[in-house]
Design an enzyme around this catalytic site. Structure first.
Site, PDB file in Angstrom:
ATOM      1  N   PHE A  32     -15.263   3.552   7.888  1.00 30.38           N
ATOM      2  CA  PHE A  32     -13.904   3.545   7.357  1.00 30.38           C
ATOM      3  C   PHE A  32     -13.954   3.795   5.884  1.00 30.38           C
ATOM      4  O   PHE A  32     -12.670   3.786   5.385  1.00 30.38           O
ATOM      5  CB  PHE A  32     -12.900   2.687   7.839  1.00 30.38           C
ATOM      6  CG  PHE A  32     -13.048   1.224   7.456  1.00 30.38           C
ATOM      7  CD1 PHE A  32     -12.701   0.453   6.263  1.00 30.38           C
ATOM      8  CD2 PHE A  32     -14.092   0.399   8.290  1.00 30.38           C
ATOM      9  CE1 PHE A  32     -12.897  -0.656   6.179  1.00 30.38           C
ATOM     10  CE2 PHE A  32     -14.330  -1.203   7.935  1.00 30.38           C
ATOM     11  CZ  PHE A  32     -13.698  -1.367   6.735  1.00 30.38           C
ATOM     12  N   THR A  79      -5.255  -7.704  10.563  1.00 38.85           N
ATOM     13  CA  THR A  79      -5.654  -6.190  10.184  1.00 38.85           C
ATOM     14  C   THR A  79      -4.892  -5.303  10.940  1.00 38.85           C
ATOM     15  O   THR A  79      -4.574  -4.298  10.479  1.00 38.85           O
ATOM     16  CB  THR A  79      -7.174  -6.135   9.947  1.00 38.85           C
ATOM     17  OG1 THR A  79      -7.434  -7.566   9.289  1.00 38.85           O
ATOM     18  CG2 THR A  79      -7.546  -5.152   9.327  1.00 38.85           C
ATOM     19  N   HIS A  84      -2.066  -5.370   1.434  1.00 41.43           N
ATOM     20  CA  HIS A  84      -3.352  -6.060   1.544  1.00 41.43           C
ATOM     21  C   HIS A  84      -3.016  -7.447   0.969  1.00 41.43           C
ATOM     22  O   HIS A  84      -1.991  -7.694   0.202  1.00 41.43           O
ATOM     23  CB  HIS A  84      -4.120  -5.287   0.282  1.00 41.43           C
ATOM     24  CG  HIS A  84      -5.008  -6.220  -0.304  1.00 41.43           C
ATOM     25  ND1 HIS A  84      -6.445  -6.307   0.489  1.00 41.43           N
ATOM     26  CD2 HIS A  84      -5.257  -7.161  -1.254  1.00 41.43           C
ATOM     27  CE1 HIS A  84      -7.194  -7.244  -0.250  1.00 41.43           C
ATOM     28  NE2 HIS A  84      -6.483  -7.680  -1.242  1.00 41.43           N
ATOM     29  N   LYS A 115       0.869  -1.273   0.010  1.00 46.19           N
ATOM     30  CA  LYS A 115       0.046  -0.056   0.083  1.00 46.19           C
ATOM     31  C   LYS A 115       0.849   1.310   0.037  1.00 46.19           C
ATOM     32  O   LYS A 115       2.066   1.330   0.161  1.00 46.19           O
ATOM     33  CB  LYS A 115      -1.040   0.017   1.286  1.00 46.19           C
ATOM     34  CG  LYS A 115      -1.955  -1.377   1.117  1.00 46.19           C
ATOM     35  CD  LYS A 115      -2.806  -1.132   2.353  1.00 46.19           C
ATOM     36  CE  LYS A 115      -3.907  -2.052   2.538  1.00 46.19           C
ATOM     37  NZ  LYS A 115      -4.598  -2.349   3.587  1.00 46.19           N
ATOM     38  N   TYR A 160     -12.203  -2.500  -3.218  1.00 44.94           N
ATOM     39  CA  TYR A 160     -12.705  -2.592  -2.030  1.00 44.94           C
ATOM     40  C   TYR A 160     -14.353  -2.593  -1.755  1.00 44.94           C
ATOM     41  O   TYR A 160     -14.665  -2.352  -0.874  1.00 44.94           O
ATOM     42  CB  TYR A 160     -12.283  -1.339  -0.896  1.00 44.94           C
ATOM     43  CG  TYR A 160     -10.898  -1.677  -0.563  1.00 44.94           C
ATOM     44  CD1 TYR A 160     -10.514  -2.922   0.303  1.00 44.94           C
ATOM     45  CD2 TYR A 160      -9.788  -0.815  -0.852  1.00 44.94           C
ATOM     46  CE1 TYR A 160      -9.247  -2.973   0.839  1.00 44.94           C
ATOM     47  CE2 TYR A 160      -8.560  -1.040  -0.225  1.00 44.94           C
ATOM     48  CZ  TYR A 160      -8.343  -2.114   0.397  1.00 44.94           C
ATOM     49  OH  TYR A 160      -6.981  -2.215   0.914  1.00 44.94           O
ATOM     50  N   ARG A 191       3.001  -6.666   9.224  1.00 42.60           N
ATOM     51  CA  ARG A 191       2.084  -5.348  10.141  1.00 42.60           C
ATOM     52  C   ARG A 191       2.565  -5.119  11.509  1.00 42.60           C
ATOM     53  O   ARG A 191       2.442  -4.077  11.914  1.00 42.60           O
ATOM     54  CB  ARG A 191       0.654  -5.843   9.990  1.00 42.60           C
ATOM     55  CG  ARG A 191       0.029  -5.732   8.639  1.00 42.60           C
ATOM     56  CD  ARG A 191      -1.267  -6.176   8.561  1.00 42.60           C
ATOM     57  NE  ARG A 191      -2.082  -5.905   7.276  1.00 42.60           N
ATOM     58  CZ  ARG A 191      -3.349  -6.450   6.911  1.00 42.60           C
ATOM     59  NH1 ARG A 191      -3.718  -7.425   7.569  1.00 42.60           N
ATOM     60  NH2 ARG A 191      -4.028  -5.929   5.701  1.00 42.60           N
ATOM     61  N   ASN A 211      -1.794  -0.086   7.369  1.00 45.81           N
ATOM     62  CA  ASN A 211      -1.242  -1.391   7.826  1.00 45.81           C
ATOM     63  C   ASN A 211      -0.419  -1.964   6.518  1.00 45.81           C
ATOM     64  O   ASN A 211      -0.249  -3.160   6.566  1.00 45.81           O
ATOM     65  CB  ASN A 211      -2.188  -2.120   8.187  1.00 45.81           C
ATOM     66  CG  ASN A 211      -3.376  -2.444   7.447  1.00 45.81           C
ATOM     67  OD1 ASN A 211      -3.354  -2.082   6.267  1.00 45.81           O
ATOM     68  ND2 ASN A 211      -4.668  -3.160   7.739  1.00 45.81           N
ATOM     69  N   GLU A 265      -9.584 -10.762  -7.347  1.00 46.67           N
ATOM     70  CA  GLU A 265      -8.688  -9.670  -7.350  1.00 46.67           C
ATOM     71  C   GLU A 265      -7.588  -9.612  -8.375  1.00 46.67           C
ATOM     72  O   GLU A 265      -7.208  -8.834  -9.063  1.00 46.67           O
ATOM     73  CB  GLU A 265      -8.375  -9.474  -6.105  1.00 46.67           C
ATOM     74  CG  GLU A 265      -9.136  -9.113  -4.828  1.00 46.67           C
ATOM     75  CD  GLU A 265      -8.562  -9.214  -3.478  1.00 46.67           C
ATOM     76  OE1 GLU A 265      -7.626  -9.536  -3.225  1.00 46.67           O
ATOM     77  OE2 GLU A 265      -9.647  -9.054  -2.713  1.00 46.67           O
ATOM     78  N   ARG A 323      -1.483 -14.234   4.288  1.00 43.20           N
ATOM     79  CA  ARG A 323      -2.069 -13.625   5.137  1.00 43.20           C
ATOM     80  C   ARG A 323      -1.504 -14.160   6.413  1.00 43.20           C
ATOM     81  O   ARG A 323      -1.376 -12.944   7.332  1.00 43.20           O
ATOM     82  CB  ARG A 323      -3.435 -14.417   5.160  1.00 43.20           C
ATOM     83  CG  ARG A 323      -4.432 -14.197   4.197  1.00 43.20           C
ATOM     84  CD  ARG A 323      -5.115 -12.812   4.261  1.00 43.20           C
ATOM     85  NE  ARG A 323      -5.960 -12.401   5.305  1.00 43.20           N
ATOM     86  CZ  ARG A 323      -6.669 -11.269   5.195  1.00 43.20           C
ATOM     87  NH1 ARG A 323      -6.759 -10.396   4.303  1.00 43.20           N
ATOM     88  NH2 ARG A 323      -7.554 -11.134   6.474  1.00 43.20           N
TER      89      ARG A 323
HETATM   90  P1  IDP Z   1      -7.541  -6.879   5.840  1.00 45.36           P
HETATM   91  O1  IDP Z   1      -6.777  -6.020   4.957  1.00 45.36           O
HETATM   92  O2  IDP Z   1      -6.873  -7.501   6.951  1.00 45.36           O
HETATM   93  O3  IDP Z   1      -8.241  -8.188   4.793  1.00 45.36           O
HETATM   94  P2  IDP Z   1     -10.286  -5.844   5.988  1.00 45.36           P
HETATM   95  O4  IDP Z   1     -11.162  -6.141   7.115  1.00 45.36           O
HETATM   96  O5  IDP Z   1     -10.621  -6.366   4.872  1.00 45.36           O
HETATM   97  O6  IDP Z   1      -8.817  -6.251   6.548  1.00 45.36           O
HETATM   98  O7  IDP Z   1     -10.085  -4.250   5.808  1.00 45.36           O
HETATM   99  C1  IDP Z   1      -9.497  -3.885   4.525  1.00 45.36           C
HETATM  100  C2  IDP Z   1      -8.674  -2.700   4.864  1.00 45.36           C
HETATM  101  O8  IDP Z   1      -9.645  -1.503   5.340  1.00 45.36           O
HETATM  102  C3  IDP Z   1      -7.692  -2.965   6.088  1.00 45.36           C
HETATM  103  O9  IDP Z   1      -6.481  -3.575   5.707  1.00 45.36           O
HETATM  104  C4  IDP Z   1      -7.481  -1.433   6.386  1.00 45.36           C
HETATM  105  O10 IDP Z   1      -6.528  -0.904   5.737  1.00 45.36           O
HETATM  106  C5  IDP Z   1      -8.858  -0.844   6.332  1.00 45.36           C
HETATM  107  N1  IDP Z   1      -9.734  -0.721   7.536  1.00 45.36           N
HETATM  108  C6  IDP Z   1     -10.376  -1.835   7.941  1.00 45.36           C
HETATM  109  N2  IDP Z   1     -10.782  -1.785   9.203  1.00 45.36           N
HETATM  110  C7  IDP Z   1     -10.634  -0.154   9.396  1.00 45.36           C
HETATM  111  C8  IDP Z   1     -10.873   0.310  10.442  1.00 45.36           C
HETATM  112  O11 IDP Z   1     -11.811   0.413  11.470  1.00 45.36           O
HETATM  113  N3  IDP Z   1     -10.249   1.847  10.488  1.00 45.36           N
HETATM  114  C9  IDP Z   1      -9.632   2.183   9.479  1.00 45.36           C
HETATM  115  N4  IDP Z   1      -9.128   1.235   8.316  1.00 45.36           N
HETATM  116  C10 IDP Z   1      -9.847   0.213   8.600  1.00 45.36           C
HETATM  117 MG    MG Z   2      -9.673  -8.051   3.543  1.00 52.23          MG
END
Ligand code: IDP
Ligand code: MG
Length: 148
Positions: free
Chosen positions: A57, A91, A115, A9, A49, A102, A112, A126, A85
């Site tokens: 968010f 996350t 992805h 990212k 997304y 992370r 973070n 994807e 993963r």
């Molecule tokens: P992942 O990336 O671990 O699969 P997901 O739940 O799919 O996590 O969320 C996608 C992305 O959205 C996260 O990697 C993060 O960058 C962002 N994100 C998810 N939840 C939040 C939040 O509560 N606040 C800010 N960003 C968030």
């Molecule tokens: Mg995800």
């Protein structure tokens, strides 16, 4: 053999961590099948997304991912989806295990770094969205020392 999709990212690119992060996947034994640097536009960000549309968010996430270039790639290997993963970590960086990307490089969920696809269906979708059919099939001479 399984394929999965990864994004380094904007924070990973801006912080000069491309090499460091790619090295973790490369030395694990995963084989790169596609890679490119992209300045993501809003349309691609929203498509990628889409599952998060409507979440609080979401707007911040679209701003983040379109703010600066990313590196997108496809890797393949045994159980690649789960392996990647786990290598990426939880996350929320604060909850990620030490040794994961992370945890080792991040502090906040909205920064973070990486992805990674979360299952076979999202991986296939994807890869198609970001690369279409544009994957490289190549022979890697060390495969016999990585795959049994
Ligand atoms: P992942 O990336 O671990 O699969 P997901 O739940 O799919 O996590 O969320 C996608 C992305 O959205 C996260 O990697 C993060 O960058 C962002 N994100 C998810 N939840 C939040 C939040 O509560 N606040 C800010 N960003 C968030
Ligand atoms: Mg995800």
């Amino acid at each position: 053999m399984e394929r999965t999709f990864i994004i380094l990212k904007p924070d990973a690119v801006q912080r000069g961590l491309i090499g460091e992060i790619l090295a973790r996947f490369e030395r694990r034994g995963l084989k790169f099948a596609a890679m490119k640097m992209v300045h993501v536009d809003e349309e691609l960000a929203r498509a990628h997304y889409a599952v998060h549309e409507g979440r609080p968010f979401f707007d911040g996430l679209i701003t983040y991912i379109t703010s600066s270039p990313v590196v997108a790639l496809v890797v393949e290997g045994t159980d690649a989806i789960a392996v990647v993963r786990k290598t990426v970590g939880a996350t929320k960086p604060a909850e990620a295990e030490p040794g994961t990307i992370r945890a080792d490089f991040g502090l906040e969920i909205g920064r973070n770094l990486v992805h990674a696809s979360d299952g076979p269906d999202t991986a296939a979708g994807e890869i198609a969205l970001w690369f279409g059919e544009d994957l490289i099939a190549w022979d890697r001479n060390v495969d016999a020392w990585i795959f049994e």
